[in-house]
Design a protein around this motif. Sequence first.
Motif, PDB file in Angstrom:
ATOM      1  N   GLY A  23      47.548  28.307  37.674  1.00 48.41           N
ATOM      2  CA  GLY A  23      46.688  26.918  37.626  1.00 48.41           C
ATOM      3  C   GLY A  23      45.263  27.397  38.601  1.00 48.41           C
ATOM      4  N   ASP A  24      44.750  26.397  39.060  1.00 47.06           N
ATOM      5  CA  ASP A  24      43.316  26.435  39.681  1.00 47.06           C
ATOM      6  C   ASP A  24      43.801  26.630  41.236  1.00 47.06           C
ATOM      7  N   PRO A  25      43.289  27.964  41.531  1.00 43.97           N
ATOM      8  CA  PRO A  25      43.454  28.444  42.948  1.00 43.97           C
ATOM      9  C   PRO A  25      42.871  27.570  44.097  1.00 43.97           C
ATOM     10  N   CYS A  26      41.862  26.619  43.506  1.00 43.81           N
ATOM     11  CA  CYS A  26      41.212  25.876  44.573  1.00 43.81           C
ATOM     12  C   CYS A  26      42.007  24.598  44.944  1.00 43.81           C
ATOM     13  N   THR A  27      42.752  24.320  44.033  1.00 50.22           N
ATOM     14  CA  THR A  27      43.807  23.005  44.182  1.00 50.22           C
ATOM     15  C   THR A  27      45.309  23.328  44.434  1.00 50.22           C
ATOM     16  N   ALA A  28      45.510  24.738  44.573  1.00 52.57           N
ATOM     17  CA  ALA A  28      46.889  24.895  44.707  1.00 52.57           C
ATOM     18  C   ALA A  28      47.296  24.940  45.937  1.00 52.57           C
ATOM     19  N   VAL A  55      44.269  40.496  41.556  1.00 51.86           N
ATOM     20  CA  VAL A  55      44.366  39.536  42.639  1.00 51.86           C
ATOM     21  C   VAL A  55      43.482  38.593  42.332  1.00 51.86           C
ATOM     22  N   GLU A  56      44.392  37.186  42.103  1.00 54.40           N
ATOM     23  CA  GLU A  56      43.516  35.797  41.777  1.00 54.40           C
ATOM     24  C   GLU A  56      43.755  34.911  42.915  1.00 54.40           C
ATOM     25  N   HIS A  57      42.594  34.414  43.643  1.00 53.91           N
ATOM     26  CA  HIS A  57      42.514  33.474  44.470  1.00 53.91           C
ATOM     27  C   HIS A  57      41.393  32.753  44.624  1.00 53.91           C
ATOM     28  N   ALA A  58      41.110  32.312  46.045  1.00 51.54           N
ATOM     29  CA  ALA A  58      40.102  31.578  46.102  1.00 51.54           C
ATOM     30  C   ALA A  58      39.406  31.537  47.610  1.00 51.54           C
ATOM     31  N   PHE A  59      38.027  31.285  47.665  1.00 54.49           N
ATOM     32  CA  PHE A  59      37.338  30.908  48.734  1.00 54.49           C
ATOM     33  C   PHE A  59      37.381  29.536  49.005  1.00 54.49           C
ATOM     34  N   HIS A  64      35.308  31.329  55.233  1.00 51.28           N
ATOM     35  CA  HIS A  64      36.730  32.066  54.904  1.00 51.28           C
ATOM     36  C   HIS A  64      36.025  33.465  54.209  1.00 51.28           C
ATOM     37  N   SER A  65      36.825  34.465  54.685  1.00 47.48           N
ATOM     38  CA  SER A  65      36.876  35.827  53.849  1.00 47.48           C
ATOM     39  C   SER A  65      38.178  36.335  53.685  1.00 47.48           C
ATOM     40  N   ASP A  66      38.241  37.366  52.874  1.00 50.65           N
ATOM     41  CA  ASP A  66      39.595  37.936  52.549  1.00 50.65           C
ATOM     42  C   ASP A  66      39.551  39.353  52.742  1.00 50.65           C
ATOM     43  N   TRP A  67      40.720  39.981  53.455  1.00 48.96           N
ATOM     44  CA  TRP A  67      40.843  41.327  53.326  1.00 48.96           C
ATOM     45  C   TRP A  67      42.179  41.947  52.543  1.00 48.96           C
ATOM     46  N   GLU A 163      26.851  32.209  52.827  1.00 47.53           N
ATOM     47  CA  GLU A 163      27.081  31.117  53.766  1.00 47.53           C
ATOM     48  C   GLU A 163      26.626  29.803  53.252  1.00 47.53           C
ATOM     49  N   SER A 164      25.923  30.142  51.910  1.00 50.02           N
ATOM     50  CA  SER A 164      25.607  28.787  51.049  1.00 50.02           C
ATOM     51  C   SER A 164      26.367  28.061  50.382  1.00 50.02           C
ATOM     52  N   LEU A 165      27.701  28.899  50.410  1.00 47.75           N
ATOM     53  CA  LEU A 165      29.102  28.317  49.695  1.00 47.75           C
ATOM     54  C   LEU A 165      29.384  26.897  50.112  1.00 47.75           C
ATOM     55  N   ASP A 166      29.269  25.872  49.403  1.00 49.99           N
ATOM     56  CA  ASP A 166      29.619  24.397  49.769  1.00 49.99           C
ATOM     57  C   ASP A 166      30.751  23.956  48.750  1.00 49.99           C
ATOM     58  N   GLU A 167      31.502  24.716  48.250  1.00 53.14           N
ATOM     59  CA  GLU A 167      32.658  24.524  47.341  1.00 53.14           C
ATOM     60  C   GLU A 167      33.641  25.561  47.083  1.00 53.14           C
ATOM     61  N   CYS A 168      34.758  25.328  46.663  1.00 54.09           N
ATOM     62  CA  CYS A 168      35.936  26.089  46.432  1.00 54.09           C
ATOM     63  C   CYS A 168      35.486  27.239  45.349  1.00 54.09           C
TER      64      CYS A 168
END
Length: 178
Positions: A23-28, A55-59, A64-67, A163-168
Amino acid sequence: MSWRFLIPATALALFGCDYSYPGDPCTAGVELDNDTRDRATSLGSLSDAGEDTRVEHAFPSAEHSDWFVVAIEDRGQDGNPDIDITLETDPFTGYLQIEAFITCESGQIIDLNCSNGGIEDSDLGPDACKSSSGSITIDYDCGAGGDDTVDNAILAIHLIPDESLDECVGYALDISVD
């Protein structure tokens, strides 16, 4: 809600499951606790025998950042390992930066080449490549060069949203080693 959303990706890895969420990782409602290098999500190991992982995921936000970390095994297949990293996003809003770090098991990297959109970045360190184009190819040498098998390493990947990201923003990270 699926039971998979209740188990962290690192625990799923221990049981041999994939790292993707249906499904949608932004709503999971799933968030990895991997926003620092010392808490990076392990993706296991990949060898130069042509192995890959996804890997499938979301910001969820720009804060947020991922390692992620992957053990790279040099089995002597056609020289030193070549690593391809590709980051796809949907929807694409602003750029997402990839930083990749190689730490040789021997403790010394004697040659690092970043290509396919990636560039070496001395500000990050002598073992680092970065890209805002969505892809990096890395080839490196930890030993005497050529067809040796001393190029085992740890690959650390840091994914950083603009830094301009304003949505998932959902993403798919592909890593392959040849």
